[in-house]
Design a protein around this motif. Structure first.
Motif, PDB file in Angstrom:
ATOM      1  N   THR A  44     -76.241  46.451 -29.938  1.00 30.16           N
ATOM      2  CA  THR A  44     -76.160  47.224 -28.695  1.00 30.16           C
ATOM      3  C   THR A  44     -77.024  46.604 -27.607  1.00 30.16           C
ATOM      4  OG1 THR A  44     -75.790  49.247 -29.982  1.00 30.16           O
ATOM      5  CG2 THR A  44     -76.463  49.517 -27.694  1.00 30.16           C
ATOM      6  N   LEU A  45     -78.257  46.238 -27.959  1.00 35.62           N
ATOM      7  CA  LEU A  45     -79.174  45.655 -26.978  1.00 35.62           C
ATOM      8  C   LEU A  45     -78.636  44.330 -26.446  1.00 35.62           C
ATOM      9  CD1 LEU A  45     -81.896  46.151 -25.571  1.00 35.62           C
ATOM     10  CD2 LEU A  45     -82.993  44.851 -27.416  1.00 35.62           C
ATOM     11  N   ALA A  46     -77.875  43.621 -27.272  1.00 33.33           N
ATOM     12  CA  ALA A  46     -77.296  42.342 -26.849  1.00 33.33           C
ATOM     13  C   ALA A  46     -76.210  42.525 -25.800  1.00 33.33           C
ATOM     14  CB  ALA A  46     -76.725  41.594 -28.050  1.00 33.33           C
ATOM     15  N   GLN A  47     -75.775  43.755 -25.563  1.00 30.83           N
ATOM     16  CA  GLN A  47     -74.795  44.033 -24.512  1.00 30.83           C
ATOM     17  C   GLN A  47     -75.463  44.473 -23.212  1.00 30.83           C
ATOM     18  OE1 GLN A  47     -71.863  42.866 -25.311  1.00 30.83           O
ATOM     19  NE2 GLN A  47     -72.852  42.523 -27.298  1.00 30.83           N
ATOM     20  N   GLY A  48     -76.790  44.553 -23.216  1.00 34.49           N
ATOM     21  CA  GLY A  48     -77.516  44.881 -22.006  1.00 34.49           C
ATOM     22  C   GLY A  48     -78.437  46.065 -22.179  1.00 34.49           C
ATOM     23  N   SER A  49     -79.521  46.073 -21.425  1.00 31.77           N
ATOM     24  CA  SER A  49     -80.519  47.143 -21.537  1.00 31.77           C
ATOM     25  C   SER A  49     -79.941  48.504 -21.176  1.00 31.77           C
ATOM     26  CB  SER A  49     -81.713  46.836 -20.618  1.00 31.77           C
ATOM     27  OG  SER A  49     -82.303  45.605 -20.942  1.00 31.77           O
ATOM     28  N   LEU A  50     -79.079  48.557 -20.167  1.00 28.43           N
ATOM     29  CA  LEU A  50     -78.510  49.844 -19.784  1.00 28.43           C
ATOM     30  C   LEU A  50     -77.545  50.374 -20.835  1.00 28.43           C
ATOM     31  CD1 LEU A  50     -77.850  49.592 -15.941  1.00 28.43           C
ATOM     32  CD2 LEU A  50     -79.647  50.852 -17.136  1.00 28.43           C
ATOM     33  N   VAL A  51     -76.833  49.485 -21.517  1.00 28.16           N
ATOM     34  CA  VAL A  51     -75.960  49.912 -22.612  1.00 28.16           C
ATOM     35  C   VAL A  51     -76.809  50.539 -23.716  1.00 28.16           C
ATOM     36  CG1 VAL A  51     -74.316  49.151 -24.378  1.00 28.16           C
ATOM     37  CG2 VAL A  51     -74.224  48.168 -22.078  1.00 28.16           C
ATOM     38  N   ALA A  52     -77.932  49.899 -24.035  1.00 23.67           N
ATOM     39  CA  ALA A  52     -78.831  50.458 -25.048  1.00 23.67           C
ATOM     40  C   ALA A  52     -79.433  51.775 -24.573  1.00 23.67           C
ATOM     41  CB  ALA A  52     -79.931  49.455 -25.383  1.00 23.67           C
ATOM     42  N   ALA A  53     -79.787  51.848 -23.294  1.00 17.22           N
ATOM     43  CA  ALA A  53     -80.389  53.073 -22.767  1.00 17.22           C
ATOM     44  C   ALA A  53     -79.403  54.238 -22.775  1.00 17.22           C
ATOM     45  CB  ALA A  53     -80.904  52.828 -21.350  1.00 17.22           C
ATOM     46  N   GLU A  54     -78.129  53.951 -22.564  1.00 19.22           N
ATOM     47  CA  GLU A  54     -77.121  55.011 -22.631  1.00 19.22           C
ATOM     48  C   GLU A  54     -77.053  55.616 -24.031  1.00 19.22           C
ATOM     49  OE1 GLU A  54     -73.438  53.377 -21.342  1.00 19.22           O
ATOM     50  OE2 GLU A  54     -74.095  53.111 -19.253  1.00 19.22           O
ATOM     51  N   LYS A  55     -77.328  54.806 -25.034  1.00 18.42           N
ATOM     52  CA  LYS A  55     -77.251  55.277 -26.419  1.00 18.42           C
ATOM     53  C   LYS A  55     -78.546  55.909 -26.894  1.00 18.42           C
ATOM     54  CE  LYS A  55     -76.025  53.714 -31.096  1.00 18.42           C
ATOM     55  NZ  LYS A  55     -75.467  52.580 -31.903  1.00 18.42           N
TER      56      LYS A  55
END
Length: 583
Positions: A406-417
């Motif tokens: 997830t983090l490899a798709q971007g910090s905001l993607v990780a933050a959404e989760k």
């Protein structure tokens, strides 16, 4: 010699395993570099299809002054980004520009997907797609070592460039980079993932032909003038001496250097990771991109720190300001040698160093606040802990578990989760290393590459204390058009004080591109407009841009951030972009 009639583009279809040479476009209008790349994507791109569609083109373009003048040494890489599914660019130096020039191509366009993991080898007389399935999972350094012997040609003229990806590109990280000749990179927005999606481990470009140099006294005179400016004056001295790491102490004094996930903008520990400290303690040598006499690439000596039985092993690791920010101050490191440790780990797996460092800074704060646990991070993450970060970089590059995928798709993607969007330091993508103020934050969040070199907004913030929205937006639009001239030539942007508009017109005229010289202003405006049209056609909405809360909490030399001014600049800049794209 570059002509004003058409571009010569090598198109390789990996699926069909075939290539063709296209006579494409109008150089007087598209110029080259950014302009040529945009024109190719406009013609051959699939704006409504996802980035991972195999027929999306991956484009590499050079400019009309490549090979003719010093510092005309960059290549523009264009693609639909897996990071945000929009048309994107990344720029890199190294040897690729001259290799393409000597191969006789203005651009290389790659479509399709290879049946097995492959390397594309191309020159003026041949194209081969070789199976390299045995390189799957190999790091960037091992791959480069093996490919140098695999792709060596018996009639090589010495103008060869090898670009390659690491495990992060194979795994589809949305900020996987492409390594260019070991020390340079197509870093931002995930070009490495596009190569991975195409089953392309590497490209070896062989500059195995010649090209005609212009005759006459005019060219010799102007070349000599440019050469003297970049070597015998102070115009480029900063980049040769300490290089861009010279920025660390001044930015720290201006309260504009991000520390510990932008929880602070200055710290007394800056002396221990400054450009001066790197030069005194770790600098091994300097090198340069092909065609550049400046030598701004600084190589540090890294002694093996974690090997038990190899105390004499050492590595050569390049460093610049942005990598030191991302793997140094942003992660709270206060030892230059530890920064090199993390830079090497990032290089091995093939991640963009800025996005990787900023993403790990977010993860550290998320762990510290209890949003995630070591179950997700697998290793302890603490600001200043080099060992934990070294392991985390490997996990991030290899996508070791769901959290790192997830983090490899971007910090905001990780933050959404997982939460923590307020302190995700993302301005379009993970931030560059300048916390200079409102105009910079608005411009980077909204700009094309989300790079500090898209505009001079970081400098604008440092020089102007008044808050004038109209003046700021006017500066952003006009400054970008000037950079479009340079990015279409394609010049190193460090040389922007040398290659002014008038100087570029003289340079073009001296190589018999007079129509292009006369049309330079209009053509650069057309390039600027087309790029924004393509970005908007692929889903970008400048009015939907968000700036996370963390950026409103920082304090710079001018004091606290004025949110009203920042959002006014962003809104009006968005209006200007939409106007440009619709003209």
């Amino acid at each position: 010699m570059w002509t004003q009639e058409h571009f010569r583009v090598l198109h390789v279809d990996l699926t069909a395993r075939k290539s063709r040479v296209l006579e494409f476009g109008n150089p007087v209008d598209a110029l080259g570099g950014s302009g040529l790349a945009a024109a190719l994507y406009d013609e051959y791109g699939l704006p409504q299809e996802p980035a991972h569609h195999p027929d999306q083109p991956l484009i590499f373009a050079i400019g009309p002054l490549t090979g003719y003048y010093p510092l005309m040494s960059k290549v523009v890489c264009a693609f639909k980004s897996p990071y945000h599914e929009q048309y994107a660019e990344s720029h890199a130096g190294g040897r690729m520009a001259l290799a393409m020039r000597f191969a006789g191509y203005h651009a290389l366009m790659i479509t399709g997907r290879a049946a097995t993991l492959s390397v594309l080898q191309a020159g003026s007389r041949s194209m081969q797609i070789k199976d390299v399935h045995y390189l799957r999972g190999k790091d960037v350094f091992s791959t480069g070592k093996l490919l140098r012997s695999l792709t060596r040609s018996s009639d090589s003229r010495g103008h060869r460039s090898i670009i390659r990806i690491g495990p992060a590109g194979e795994k589809g990280s949305s900020y996987a980079c492409i390594n260019v000749d070991t020390y340079r990179h197509f870093g931002r927005l995930g070009a490495g993932a596009i190569m991975g999606l195409k089953n392309l481990k590497a490209v070896a470009m062989e500059g195995d032909a010649d090209f005609q140099m212009p005759g006459g006294k005019a060219y010799a005179k102007i070349y000599k003038d440019f050469f003297q400016k970049v070597t015998a004056t102070d115009m480029m001295r900063k980049y040769h001496d300490l290089g861009t790491p010279q920025n660390l102490i001044p930015l720290n004094e201006l309260k504009s250097l991000p520390w510990r996930n932008l929880q602070a903008t200055s710290d007394p520990a800056v002396d221990r990771i400054s450009g001066e400290t790197f030069a005194e303690e770790l600098l091994l040598r300097q090198t340069a991109c092909a065609g550049c006499p400046v030598g701004c690439v600084h190589i540090g000596l890294l002694r093996q720190q974690f090997a038990k039985d190899h105390e004499f092993l050492y590595r050569q690791v390049s460093y610049d300001y942005e990598p030191i920010f991302a793997m140094g101050s942003m992660l709270g490191l206060d030892a230059a040698s530890n920064v090199l440790v993390l830079l090497e780990e990032t290089e091995k797996v093939g991640l963009d160093v800025m996005s990787a460092g900023v993403a790990l800074a977010w993860a550290t704060e998320a762990l510290d606040t209890g949003l995630i646990s070591e179950k997700e991070t697998l290793v302890p993450l603490r600001f200043g802990d080099v060992k934990g970060y070294a392991q985390a970089i490997r996990h991030l590059g290899l996508a070791s578990n769901d959290f790192y995928k997830t983090l490899a798709q971007g910090s905001l993607v990780a933050a959404e989760k997982y939460g923590g969007g307020d302190f995700a330091c993302v301005l379009g993508q993970e931030m560059a290393g300048y916390a200079t103020g409102e105009v910079y934050f608005a411009s980077q969040a909204t700009s094309f590459r989300h790079s500090h070199l898209d505009t001079g907004a970081y400098s604008y913030d440092q020089k102007r204390k008044e808050q004038d929205t109209d003046a700021a937006v006017k500066f952003l639009v006009e400054d970008e058009q000037g950079r479009m001239e340079l990015c279409s030539m394609v010049s190193c942007l460090f040389a922007r004080s040398v290659y002014t508009h008038d100087a570029l017109q003289e340079a073009l005229a001296a190589v018999e591109l007079t129509d292009m010289a006369d049309n330079l202003t209009q053509a650069s405006a057309n390039v600027q407009q087309l790029r924004w049209k393509l970005k908007i056609a692929t889903g970008f909405d400048p009015h939907a841009v968000k700036i996370p809360k963390r950026f409103t909490e920082v304090e710079t030399w001018r004091g606290k951030i004025d949110e009203t001014f920042m959002w006014d600049v962003q809104k009006n800049y968005a209006d200007a972009i939409m106007k440009m794209a619709s003209t």
